[in-house]
Write a protein that holds these residues in place. Structure first.
Motif, PDB file in Angstrom:
ATOM      1  N   UNK A   1       9.206  13.925 -23.415  1.00 27.70           N
ATOM      2  CA  UNK A   1       7.874  14.390 -23.038  1.00 27.70           C
ATOM      3  C   UNK A   1       6.903  13.245 -23.299  1.00 27.70           C
ATOM      4  N   UNK A   2       6.321  12.745 -22.232  1.00 25.35           N
ATOM      5  CA  UNK A   2       5.421  11.588 -22.320  1.00 25.35           C
ATOM      6  C   UNK A   2       4.020  12.033 -21.908  1.00 25.35           C
ATOM      7  N   UNK A   3       3.341  12.674 -22.862  1.00 25.86           N
ATOM      8  CA  UNK A   3       2.048  13.301 -22.572  1.00 25.86           C
ATOM      9  C   UNK A   3       2.188  14.315 -21.427  1.00 25.86           C
ATOM     10  N   UNK A   4       3.259  15.122 -21.537  1.00 22.12           N
ATOM     11  CA  UNK A   4       3.448  16.206 -20.576  1.00 22.12           C
ATOM     12  C   UNK A   4       2.319  17.216 -20.733  1.00 22.12           C
ATOM     13  N   UNK A   5       1.960  17.852 -19.645  1.00 22.17           N
ATOM     14  CA  UNK A   5       0.947  18.904 -19.701  1.00 22.17           C
ATOM     15  C   UNK A   5       1.610  20.222 -20.081  1.00 22.17           C
TER      16      UNK A   5
ATOM     17  N   UNK B   1      -5.525  22.805 -21.848  1.00 24.19           N
ATOM     18  CA  UNK B   1      -4.110  22.420 -21.895  1.00 24.19           C
ATOM     19  C   UNK B   1      -3.872  21.517 -23.103  1.00 24.19           C
ATOM     20  N   UNK B   2      -2.625  21.110 -23.255  1.00 21.52           N
ATOM     21  CA  UNK B   2      -2.239  20.197 -24.336  1.00 21.52           C
ATOM     22  C   UNK B   2      -1.395  19.076 -23.736  1.00 21.52           C
ATOM     23  N   UNK B   3      -1.483  17.898 -24.333  1.00 14.05           N
ATOM     24  CA  UNK B   3      -0.594  16.805 -23.976  1.00 14.05           C
ATOM     25  C   UNK B   3       0.538  16.774 -25.005  1.00 14.05           C
TER      26      UNK B   3
ATOM     27  N   UNK C   1       4.226  26.881 -29.815  1.00 12.02           N
ATOM     28  CA  UNK C   1       5.133  26.947 -28.668  1.00 12.02           C
ATOM     29  C   UNK C   1       4.332  26.752 -27.378  1.00 12.02           C
ATOM     30  N   UNK C   2       4.912  25.969 -26.465  1.00 13.46           N
ATOM     31  CA  UNK C   2       4.214  25.617 -25.237  1.00 13.46           C
ATOM     32  C   UNK C   2       5.104  25.813 -24.014  1.00 13.46           C
ATOM     33  N   UNK C   3       4.445  26.211 -22.913  1.00 13.89           N
ATOM     34  CA  UNK C   3       5.099  26.212 -21.597  1.00 13.89           C
ATOM     35  C   UNK C   3       4.851  24.844 -20.971  1.00 13.89           C
ATOM     36  N   UNK C   4       5.942  24.151 -20.647  1.00 12.20           N
ATOM     37  CA  UNK C   4       5.826  22.826 -20.032  1.00 12.20           C
ATOM     38  C   UNK C   4       6.708  22.822 -18.777  1.00 12.20           C
ATOM     39  N   UNK C   5       6.126  23.119 -17.602  1.00 11.20           N
ATOM     40  CA  UNK C   5       6.945  23.157 -16.385  1.00 11.20           C
ATOM     41  C   UNK C   5       7.263  21.759 -15.872  1.00 11.20           C
ATOM     42  N   UNK C   6       8.411  21.630 -15.238  1.00 10.37           N
ATOM     43  CA  UNK C   6       8.779  20.354 -14.604  1.00 10.37           C
ATOM     44  C   UNK C   6       7.765  20.008 -13.523  1.00 10.37           C
ATOM     45  N   UNK C   7       7.428  20.991 -12.696  1.00 17.66           N
ATOM     46  CA  UNK C   7       6.372  20.841 -11.696  1.00 17.66           C
ATOM     47  C   UNK C   7       5.260  21.809 -12.057  1.00 17.66           C
ATOM     48  N   UNK C   8       4.024  21.307 -12.125  1.00 17.23           N
ATOM     49  CA  UNK C   8       2.893  22.156 -12.481  1.00 17.23           C
ATOM     50  C   UNK C   8       2.570  23.060 -11.293  1.00 17.23           C
ATOM     51  N   UNK C   9       2.587  24.373 -11.488  1.00 20.57           N
ATOM     52  CA  UNK C   9       2.324  25.278 -10.360  1.00 20.57           C
ATOM     53  C   UNK C   9       0.936  25.033  -9.759  1.00 20.57           C
ATOM     54  N   UNK C  10       0.871  25.087  -8.427  1.00 13.39           N
ATOM     55  CA  UNK C  10      -0.407  24.906  -7.750  1.00 13.39           C
ATOM     56  C   UNK C  10      -1.145  26.243  -7.678  1.00 13.39           C
TER      57      UNK C  10
ATOM     58  N   UNK D   1       2.271  19.336  -8.685  1.00 13.70           N
ATOM     59  CA  UNK D   1       2.365  17.979  -9.234  1.00 13.70           C
ATOM     60  C   UNK D   1       3.518  17.872 -10.237  1.00 13.70           C
ATOM     61  N   UNK D   2       4.221  16.753 -10.169  1.00 18.80           N
ATOM     62  CA  UNK D   2       5.331  16.488 -11.098  1.00 18.80           C
ATOM     63  C   UNK D   2       4.774  16.213 -12.483  1.00 18.80           C
ATOM     64  N   UNK D   3       5.249  16.964 -13.465  1.00 18.22           N
ATOM     65  CA  UNK D   3       4.845  16.767 -14.853  1.00 18.22           C
ATOM     66  C   UNK D   3       5.588  15.563 -15.425  1.00 18.22           C
ATOM     67  N   UNK D   4       5.095  15.010 -16.516  1.00 13.53           N
ATOM     68  CA  UNK D   4       5.734  13.822 -17.101  1.00 13.53           C
ATOM     69  C   UNK D   4       6.829  14.218 -18.088  1.00 13.53           C
ATOM     70  N   UNK D   5       7.759  15.007 -17.589  1.00 13.42           N
ATOM     71  CA  UNK D   5       8.960  15.415 -18.329  1.00 13.42           C
ATOM     72  C   UNK D   5      10.138  14.693 -17.686  1.00 13.42           C
ATOM     73  N   UNK D   6      10.907  13.970 -18.485  1.00 12.20           N
ATOM     74  CA  UNK D   6      12.007  13.189 -17.915  1.00 12.20           C
ATOM     75  C   UNK D   6      13.311  13.459 -18.652  1.00 12.20           C
ATOM     76  N   UNK D   7      14.390  13.527 -17.882  1.00  9.41           N
ATOM     77  CA  UNK D   7      15.734  13.570 -18.471  1.00  9.41           C
ATOM     78  C   UNK D   7      16.216  12.124 -18.598  1.00  9.41           C
ATOM     79  N   UNK D   8      16.356  11.659 -19.828  1.00  6.97           N
ATOM     80  CA  UNK D   8      16.749  10.268 -20.074  1.00  6.97           C
ATOM     81  C   UNK D   8      18.258  10.058 -20.017  1.00  6.97           C
ATOM     82  N   UNK D   9      19.012  11.135 -19.977  1.00  6.18           N
ATOM     83  CA  UNK D   9      20.463  11.007 -19.918  1.00  6.18           C
ATOM     84  C   UNK D   9      21.146  12.308 -20.284  1.00  6.18           C
ATOM     85  N   UNK D  10      22.473  12.305 -20.144  1.00  9.10           N
ATOM     86  CA  UNK D  10      23.300  13.468 -20.458  1.00  9.10           C
ATOM     87  C   UNK D  10      24.233  13.152 -21.613  1.00  9.10           C
TER      88      UNK D  10
END
Length: 595
Positions: free
Chosen positions: A269-273, A187-189, A228-237, A244-253
């Motif tokens: 993206x804060x070291x998102x997987x 994977x990649x961070x 190009x990377x696939x970065x899911x909000x929740x990492x599929x089990x 698990x919740x990935x470290x992707x955050x919406x900081x605002x609109x």
């Protein structure tokens, strides 16, 4: 009034203009019989007109709401409508049957997309971008990635986004800074901030699959080093469910002018997987699959909002009493005549209808070529389809959104002062459609792409093929008396477009600023000529139905609107040619400090 999907016009295009049944022998078209397509169109009209359209104003007034826990609530009714959308199978209409899709041609799916966008542009962007993410993974993903993500994206159970833009770079992706650090497990961070991410966070789906452009440590500078990377909000089990919740955050609109019902997010993206799609440093070609699909979709949005605004304006013009007809009262028992009797109001409505119906035909005709680029067994047909899709995508995006915005502006003008208030829907259409001229590459960038890259590609093969097709059609139909005004107008426009193309070849190479200065006029000249061809094809189809004894007034009306286009709008080609040939000298003459 409530938006009424123009189902009859879609039926005309698919049945009479494109003659979809001609392709019934191709596997990709096997399930697209005219009876099936008619049923799809009718049901799509009901769903978009009855479920999505009533939520359009709700979404505009409420907007989306961000919470400090990084979640976003969509407007009232959106979640229920989205559940109905997925349950009815609408997102899967054009998706691959191998991944749960219905496998219908894209040209059929385009009709649903336009209805959906016209009914509720902000809502329709959620499934629209998801299909773009689906397409990118379908083209560039590994078998494992496809098996994991495509069924969920095709159904709409999960949503997709594209994470391109960063605070310091928009169109110039070579400047992006988001970094990807490889990990021992493959994977990649991913770390960095992305802005203007449509649907970047929402409460409609169980998971969101972000497609993220980033630069792997040590990669070459500029666009050659983007992956190009696939970065899911929740990492599929292990079962493929959100884990698990990935470290992707919406900081605002973003606070926007329009499309309030769509969440336009700042994403951190804060070291998102993330998982690499395709090869390292080769992310842009896969992302462009998504972007090119999106660009045609944005051209469609221009027509969709124009259709909704035109309907509102026509309804208003028939109801609003103001003044008397220049030829005497038409409503003698009332205090005034409806404003639709006035020629200048008719001018705006006829301009609008001629652009909408011609532009819709151009979209559908191009989409069919896109379908044939995959479905035809004939390599020459496939090649032509690929060429036309590449050549015409910037035209469809740039020309149709420019003209779609003008239609929405004219619709507001028909409403007069009432249109400038929020008591009528037309102000929302104008605000919503304005973004279509900007996102997925501004219209100026589309024009530069057309002139700087698409014309010269493969030695000019695509544009020469287009000219050859027009020449053959004109030669074949120039003796048809009923078609004469259309063929004559098309021939003149084609000649001007060809002259403009030769001028660019002679003057653009010697001085690139000539090409840049000419690009927008060239794009509009191309768009006007494309619509002239569509109107001539539609006139031929309508004449054929009338000659066969079909008394449906639809066909006579189609001919009237088409003649209006040829006589009142198409002459603009001469103006664009003259401006184009003026060159760049005066445009570039003032020093920057003089502005």
């Amino acid at each position: 009034m409530t938006f009424q999907p123009p189902v009859r016009d879609y039926q005309f295009l698919l049945r009479d203009l494109l003659q979809l049944e001609r392709y019934a022998n191709l596997p990709a078209f096997a399930d697209a019989s005219l009876d099936t397509v008619d049923q799809i169109l009718e049901e799509a009209g009901k769903f978009t007109g009855e479920v999505l359209a009533p939520l359009n104003g709700v979404g505009d007034k409420q907007g989306c709401v961000w919470s400090p826990d990084f979640t976003v609530k969509t407007p009232d009714g959106f979640k229920s409508a989205y559940a109905q959308l997925v349950e009815a199978g609408w997102p899967a209409l054009g998706a691959d049957p191998n991944y749960g899709g219905q496998g219908l041609p894209h040209v059929v799916n385009l009709a649903f997309s336009e209805m959906s966008s016209a009914a509720n542009m902000a809502f329709s962007m959620y499934p629209g971008l998801t299909h773009g993410a689906y397409s990118a993974i379908h083209v560039g993903g590994t078998p494992e990635q496809k098996d994991l993500y495509l069924p969920k994206l095709a159904s709409g159970e999960w949503a997709g986004t594209m994470n391109l833009t960063e605070p310091h770079c928009g169109t110039d992706l070579g400047l992006l800074r988001t970094k990807a650090v490889p990990q021992a497990d493959g994977t990649y961070k991913i770390s960095g901030q992305k802005i203007w991410i449509s649907g970047g966070e929402q409460d409609l789906t169980d998971n969101i699959v972000h497609l993220v452009l980033a630069r792997i440590e040590g990669a070459p500078a500029g666009v050659r080093g983007i992956s190009l990377f696939i970065v899911p909000k929740y990492i599929p089990d292990a079962d493929g469910k959100p884990g698990q919740r990935n470290s992707v955050k919406c900081l605002g609109l973003e606070e926007k002018m329009g499309i309030h019902g769509n969440a336009t997010c700042v994403i951190s993206h804060e070291e998102s997987t993330g998982w690499l799609i395709g090869e390292e440093n080769r992310g842009l070609p896969i992302m462009f699959v998504m972007m090119n699909e999106a660009r045609i979709g944005v051209g469609m949005q221009g027509i969709a909002q124009a259709e909704a605004a035109y309907q509102a304006a026509a309804e208003f013009a028939k109801d609003r009493l103001q003044g008397r007809s220049l030829t005497g009262p038409k409503n003698p028992d009332g205090p005034a005549d409806p404003i639709i009797v006035h020629p200048d109001v008719r001018r705006m409505l006829m301009d609008s209808r001629a652009i909408i119906e011609g532009g819709r035909a151009f979209l559908f005709w191009t989409a069919l070529h896109g379908d044939l680029s995959h479905a035809s067994p004939d390599e020459a047909v496939q090649q032509k389809g690929r060429d036309y899709m590449a050549l015409l995508t910037p035209v469809l995006k740039g020309f149709l959104t420019d003209r779609g915005f003008k239609v929405c502006s004219d619709a507001m003008q028909v409403h007069g002062g009432s249109g400038f208030t929020e008591h009528f829907p037309v102000s929302q259409y104008l605000r919503d459609v304005r973004i279509a001229l900007i996102y997925e590459g501004t219209n100026g960038v589309q024009a530069l792409d057309l002139v700087g890259r698409k014309l010269a590609a493969d030695g000019g093969r695509a544009v020469m093929s287009f000219f050859a097709e027009l020449d053959a059609f004109i030669a074949e139909n120039e003796d048809d008396a009923a078609l004469k005004p259309f063929v004559a107008g098309l021939a003149k426009a084609k000649g001007e477009l060809q002259e403009a193309t030769m001028w660019l070849m002679q003057n653009g190479l010697a001085n690139p600023e000539n090409a840049g200065a000419a690009s927008t006029d060239y794009m509009h000249l191309f768009g006007l000529t494309g619509l002239a061809y569509m109107w001539t094809l539609m006139a031929k189809a309508a004449n054929g139905k009338i000659a066969a004894g079909d008394a449906d007034p639809f066909y006579a009306n189609k001919l009237t609107v088409g003649r209006y286009y040829i006589e009142r709008i198409l002459p603009e080609t001469a103006s664009h040619l003259a401006k184009l040939k003026a060159g760049s000298e005066l445009m570039m003459a003032l020093p920057a400090e003089a502005f």
